[in-house]
Design a protein around this motif. Sequence first.
Motif, mmCIF file in Angstrom:
data_model
loop_
_atom_site.group_PDB
_atom_site.id
_atom_site.type_symbol
_atom_site.label_atom_id
_atom_site.label_comp_id
_atom_site.label_asym_id
_atom_site.label_seq_id
_atom_site.Cartn_x
_atom_site.Cartn_y
_atom_site.Cartn_z
ATOM 1 N N ALA A 261 0.832 3.930 -3.134
ATOM 2 C CA ALA A 261 0.441 5.333 -2.975
ATOM 3 C C ALA A 261 1.541 6.263 -3.480
ATOM 4 C CB ALA A 261 0.123 5.626 -1.516
ATOM 5 N N HIS A 262 2.779 5.943 -3.166
ATOM 6 C CA HIS A 262 3.913 6.769 -3.600
ATOM 7 C C HIS A 262 4.055 6.745 -5.126
ATOM 8 C CE1 HIS A 262 7.853 8.605 -3.725
ATOM 9 N NE2 HIS A 262 8.316 7.541 -4.370
ATOM 10 N N ARG B 127 1.305 8.736 -6.834
ATOM 11 C CA ARG B 127 1.554 10.182 -6.776
ATOM 12 C C ARG B 127 2.557 10.594 -7.845
ATOM 13 N NH1 ARG B 127 1.285 9.350 -1.253
ATOM 14 N NH2 ARG B 127 3.539 9.176 -1.075
ATOM 15 N N HIS C 22 0.816 -1.212 0.000
ATOM 16 C CA HIS C 22 0.000 0.000 0.000
ATOM 17 C C HIS C 22 0.854 1.269 0.000
ATOM 18 C CE1 HIS C 22 -3.458 2.539 0.583
ATOM 19 N NE2 HIS C 22 -2.834 3.125 1.587
ATOM 20 N N ASP C 23 1.916 1.306 0.800
ATOM 21 C CA ASP C 23 2.765 2.502 0.858
ATOM 22 C C ASP C 23 3.462 2.751 -0.476
ATOM 23 O OD1 ASP C 23 2.058 2.942 3.487
ATOM 24 O OD2 ASP C 23 3.741 1.758 4.259
#
Length: 70
Positions: A55-56, A59, A51-52
């Motif tokens: 998301a990065h 972006r 998930h991290d």
Amino acid sequence: MPKRLRLTRRFPVAMTNDAHRRLTGFADEAGISVDEALTFIFENFTSVMNHDNLAHRLRLFRAELEDRKA
């Protein structure tokens, strides 16, 4: 008993050459078709994605999107 694999949903997909190469490479390495590879990825999305990192990377992708369209 496992669910039967019925590929009943179809949709037109456009992707970059790099994305297509990664998808076909993954499918070839796994010994499955491209359709089966997409099905696997989306059916198991939460367990195969970090998930991290997702998301990065999302972006970054969104920030570069306008430049990539040109």
